[in-house]
Design an enzyme around this catalytic site. Structure first.
Site, PDB file in Angstrom:
ATOM      1  N   GLU A 319       0.847  -1.098  -0.090  1.00 46.53           N
ATOM      2  CA  GLU A 319       0.180  -0.036   0.130  1.00 46.53           C
ATOM      3  C   GLU A 319       0.806   1.281   0.016  1.00 46.53           C
ATOM      4  OE1 GLU A 319      -2.493   2.103  -0.809  1.00 46.53           O
ATOM      5  OE2 GLU A 319      -3.573   0.350   0.023  1.00 46.53           O
ATOM      6  N   ASP A 323       1.199   4.009  -2.899  1.00 47.51           N
ATOM      7  CA  ASP A 323       0.745   5.432  -2.586  1.00 47.51           C
ATOM      8  C   ASP A 323       2.016   6.449  -3.159  1.00 47.51           C
ATOM      9  OD1 ASP A 323      -1.532   4.497  -1.692  1.00 47.51           O
ATOM     10  OD2 ASP A 323      -0.951   4.953   0.332  1.00 47.51           O
ATOM     11  N   ASP A 415     -12.798  -0.664  -2.292  1.00 49.73           N
ATOM     12  CA  ASP A 415     -12.484  -1.825  -3.368  1.00 49.73           C
ATOM     13  C   ASP A 415     -13.574  -2.989  -3.485  1.00 49.73           C
ATOM     14  OD1 ASP A 415     -10.307  -0.058  -3.793  1.00 49.73           O
ATOM     15  OD2 ASP A 415      -8.779  -1.774  -3.146  1.00 49.73           O
ATOM     16  N   SER A 545      -6.904   2.540  -4.002  1.00 52.99           N
ATOM     17  CA  SER A 545      -5.463   3.191  -3.493  1.00 52.99           C
ATOM     18  C   SER A 545      -4.533   3.580  -4.423  1.00 52.99           C
ATOM     19  CB  SER A 545      -4.957   1.887  -2.778  1.00 52.99           C
ATOM     20  OG  SER A 545      -5.465   1.655  -1.629  1.00 52.99           O
ATOM     21  N   ASP A 586     -15.630  11.598 -18.914  1.00 50.68           N
ATOM     22  CA  ASP A 586     -17.048  11.106 -18.565  1.00 50.68           C
ATOM     23  C   ASP A 586     -17.054   9.658 -18.774  1.00 50.68           C
ATOM     24  OD1 ASP A 586     -19.186  10.716 -17.207  1.00 50.68           O
ATOM     25  OD2 ASP A 586     -20.535  11.971 -18.939  1.00 50.68           O
ATOM     26  N   VAL A 587     -17.075   8.956 -17.603  1.00 54.17           N
ATOM     27  CA  VAL A 587     -17.109   7.328 -17.663  1.00 54.17           C
ATOM     28  C   VAL A 587     -18.587   6.989 -17.694  1.00 54.17           C
ATOM     29  CG1 VAL A 587     -16.591   5.064 -16.707  1.00 54.17           C
ATOM     30  CG2 VAL A 587     -15.278   7.287 -16.474  1.00 54.17           C
ATOM     31  N   GLY A 608     -22.769  12.255 -17.098  1.00 56.32           N
ATOM     32  CA  GLY A 608     -22.570  12.908 -16.167  1.00 56.32           C
ATOM     33  C   GLY A 608     -22.137  12.395 -14.682  1.00 56.32           C
ATOM     34  N   ASP A 610     -22.196  10.317 -11.474  1.00 48.63           N
ATOM     35  CA  ASP A 610     -22.989   8.921 -11.052  1.00 48.63           C
ATOM     36  C   ASP A 610     -22.142   8.196  -9.672  1.00 48.63           C
ATOM     37  OD1 ASP A 610     -20.703   7.084 -11.997  1.00 48.63           O
ATOM     38  OD2 ASP A 610     -21.261   8.003 -13.957  1.00 48.63           O
TER      39      ASP A 610
END
Length: 747
Positions: A319, A323, A415, A545, A586-587, A608, A610
């Site tokens: 982790e 990061d 996750d 992460s 935009d996904v 937009g 979500d």
């Protein structure tokens, strides 16, 4: 404030003497802790809830009842193991969170500080100003300290902002101080403990104590990374648009950093625990391999009472490496990277347990220091558990102070999709995934991502084409073997908070009444994620992460360009993103739940904002131009970093450099005897650099032996034939911002 307020340990005669008047006042008061007959509630409730079940009569024997326990988290799962009283030898490290003052005024100021045209706009508070206006008073702190001392707590200390009181106790002292009892059970070989009744305080402390964190470890923060295979085992994609992992230094190109300056003038924090040595070592390998300047790293150990174990937790190195390397690669390099490391129970002494109290203390230290402009949190837990333990209340106070100080916490959204309740675990039967042990239609979100004063970052699955962005869908790798005997869903967290009110910007833009997450999203799938060095080996790593550190790197770039004048950006995002679609990717496809028996659960991505990816991911260069307007545009875009010692070049090893307009970066190259010639070159990146070289002393426009200064290019070169041996000083300068420029010396 006296040193006794800062560190109050049992047996300290000076501190006992200093606190004697307050302690006596409490003891003699009819509402004191030890004379109290009336207790007041706090925000900390029972971690283990008692339930009674009836047993049918057998062979003529009368029916009986038996006591069981369930966990006070979403769904209330039952504890199947034997629950017994917690042994008195077990050391409990607690953090008592005190209520802030003038909270209504504080919320108004948070909005005013981030509203252009308001008199308070951009006038961020210092920690001292926050303490004076909103923190608990010294008298309130002393009352809590005296109560803990009288109850038998030891190693008592107070945070610099008066909001947290840390102390050590055991089951007996907890019962005396908080009118609750402690229980324990063993699950999967690990001891779990928690209080089985709500936490109370004497009526005299009602309104002062908000919650008590650290009384349970049945619901605590966990890392949100997803470790994939070694990169060397990855099968290369053959199609033009591909799903492959990337070095962290590739994300600026993928997300269109273009000529955006690096984050060279912005300090970034990371919340961690344990020892950071391996992470620092692997970060140095990463920057060396990428020809980047070494990272200026600082580690701040955050103790909690007598919890001072900072042993290495190798399972969490994944982790912290993810990061730090992702932030460094995406940002192009930061001014300083600060690890706020909580005391760690992993592999340490039995009494050094990591609970939410340690993580909350680490958040608070980052705010008290007020050095990091952006702070990454790749941690989360079931929101109900955090709310019921009082952790959410304590964390929210810290994040509110950060917003007032112009600091931004970036938090992974989770996750396990919409199933944070049981860490996303599923059961199987003959290879078929079953909905047990929870209802597939019952959703939950992660804390602290649900806080209104953080940026919650969701996850996507990224596609690239020749190193450029080619598309993203909501991240959902499905239900897979987690490697611990469980099957777990790996998908972006998102949804609606059960407890947090929607901030005004979400009420206005989304019409929401409760906090909605995430706000934005970035790459998170281990299939398309980051190539991270762990123990000297490269692995593919994903999870939200990864998504949060990518945003931290992006936002740190924007902060450097705006001279660190941008405040907490959420209100600007919800105001400006809908009318600036070019800033966003935009996904619009994907889901963060599961499909079972013909029904699809979870939330779907759409046009937009979500509940899977928020507004989507950001185009770095376009976002940078917009975010600059969120700061003080009357201030020049950048300021020069402090002078640094010249960087020593090694023969035929390139390094990268950057700087604000009008600045210079210094280098040296030692040329040995017998050298026929040597060359110094610059290339790549953005800006318009000039190159100056001088033997024996600093080079510059006013004094040099050799110069290359072609207009409108970073491609400069100086070659010296039959040079005199010795140290040559090299200066790279530019009238404009320059970034990502390669400097190479060869002889």
């Amino acid at each position: 404030m006296s040193s006794c307020t800062r560190v109050l340990k049992a047996g300290s005669h000076a501190c006992r003497k200093a606190l004697l008047p307050m302690a006596l006042a409490l003891v003699l008061s009819p509402l004191s802790a030890h004379a109290a007959t009336t207790w007041a509630p706090t925000a900390s409730h029972a971690a283990l809830l008692k339930t009674l079940s009836a047993n049918s009569a057998v062979a003529g024997a009368p029916a009986t009842t038996s006591t069981h326990y369930v966990l006070n988290v979403h769904g209330k799962p039952q504890v199947k193991e034997l629950v017994s009283p917690l042994e008195s030898t077990k050391v409990l490290h607690v953090a008592v969170s005190l209520n802030l003052r003038n909270t209504s005024q504080m919320q108004v100021l948070i909005k005013s500080i981030n509203t252009p045209g308001n008199a308070a706009y951009g006038k961020f508070l210092t920690p001292e100003q926050f303490k004076a206006a909103y923190a608990p008073t010294d008298a309130q702190v002393q009352a809590v300290v005296a109560h803990l001392q009288q109850s038998g707590f030891t190693h008592i200390s107070v945070s610099a902002n008066n909001t947290l009181v840390y102390a050590d106790g055991n089951a007996s002292t907890v019962g005396t101080a908080f009118n609750t009892t402690m229980k324990t059970y063993t699950h999967n070989g690990k001891q779990h403990f928690g209080n089985d009744a709500d936490v109370m305080v004497p009526q005299a402390l009602s309104g002062i104590v908000g919650s008590v964190v650290g009384l349970q470890n049945v619901s605590t923060k966990h890392t949100l990374s997803y470790l994939g295979p070694k990169v060397g085992t990855q099968v290369a994609a053959t199609q033009a648009v591909s799903n492959v992992t990337h070095s962290p230094t590739e994300f600026p190109g993928i997300y269109d950093a273009a000529t955006t300056p690096t984050a060279f003038n912005t300090t970034v924090g990371i919340i961690t625990w344990g020892d950071m040595s391996q992470t620092e070592s692997d970060l140095a390998l990463m920057t060396s391999a990428a020809a980047m300047n070494p990272v200026n790293v600082k580690v701040v150990p955050v103790t909690l009472g007598s919890a001072v174990d900072f042993s290495d937790d190798s399972s969490s190195d994944v982790e912290w490496n993810l990061d730090s390397q992702s932030i460094t690669g995406t940002s192009g390099g930061v001014k300083q990277l600060i690890f706020y490391a909580a005391a760690n129970g992993k592999g340490g002494p039995a009494d050094e347990e990591l609970t939410d109290a340690g993580i909350t203390a680490a958040y608070n230290q980052a705010v008290v220091d007020n050095l990091a402009k952006v702070i990454n949190v790749s941690l989360g837990e079931d929101e109900t558990g955090a709310n019921q333990s009082g952790t959410q209340q304590a964390d929210d106070a810290i994040f509110a102070q950060a917003a007032l100080q112009g600091q931004t916490f970036s938090v992974s959204s989770g996750d396990q999709g919409v199933y944070l309740t049981t860490n996303g675990e599923f059961e199987t039967n003959a290879g078929v995934v079953l909905p047990a042990p929870f209802s597939l239609s019952t959703y939950s979100v992660s804390e602290p991502a649900s806080s209104p004063n953080v940026i919650a970052v969701g996850g996507t699955k990224l596609s690239t084409n020749s190193g450029a962005w080619a598309g993203e869908v909501a991240w959902n790798d499905g239900v897979e073997d987690a490697g611990d005997g469980n099957n777990r869903i790996w998908a972006t967290g998102g949804g609606t908070s059960l407890f947090e009110t929607a901030p005004t910007w979400q009420q206005t833009t989304l019409g929401a009444s409760n906090r909605q997450i995430p706000d934005i999203a970035y790459d998170a799938s281990s299939v398309t994620g980051a190539q991270i060095i762990i123990g000297g080996q490269r692995y593919s790593v994903g999870g939200t992460s990864l998504a949060s550190p990518i945003f931290v790197g992006v936002f740190a770039r924007a902060q450097t360009y705006a001279n660190n004048s941008i405040g907490f950006p959420a209100s600007f995002m919800y105001r400006d993103f809908p009318s600036n679609p070019a800033v966003l990717h935009d996904v619009t496809s994907g889901n963060n739940g599961v499909t079972y028996a013909g029904t699809t659960y979870g939330y779907n991505a759409g046009t937009g904002w979500d509940k899977t990816t928020g507004f989507g991911s950001l185009d770095i260069s376009k976002f940078n131009a917009l975010a600059y307007t969120w700061g003080n545009t009357n201030v020049p875009p950048t300021t020069a970093p402090p002078p640094a010692a010249p960087i020593a070049l090694t023969d035929d090893v390139a390094v990268t450099t950057q700087g604000p307009a009008g600045s210079s970066q210094q280098f040296t190259l030692v040329v040995p005897n017998g050298t026929a010639s040597f060359t110094v070159r610059t290339s790549g990146g953005s800006g318009d650099v000039s190159l100056y070289v001088k033997r024996g002393s600093a080079a510059g426009a006013s004094g040099y032996d050799y110069v290359s200064a072609h207009p409108s290019t970073n491609t400069e070169s100086v070659t010296v034939r039959n040079p005199v041996a010795g140290k040559y000083f090299i200066t790279v300068t530019s009238p404009s911002v320059f970034t990502g420029v390669s400097v190479l010396g060869v002889y």
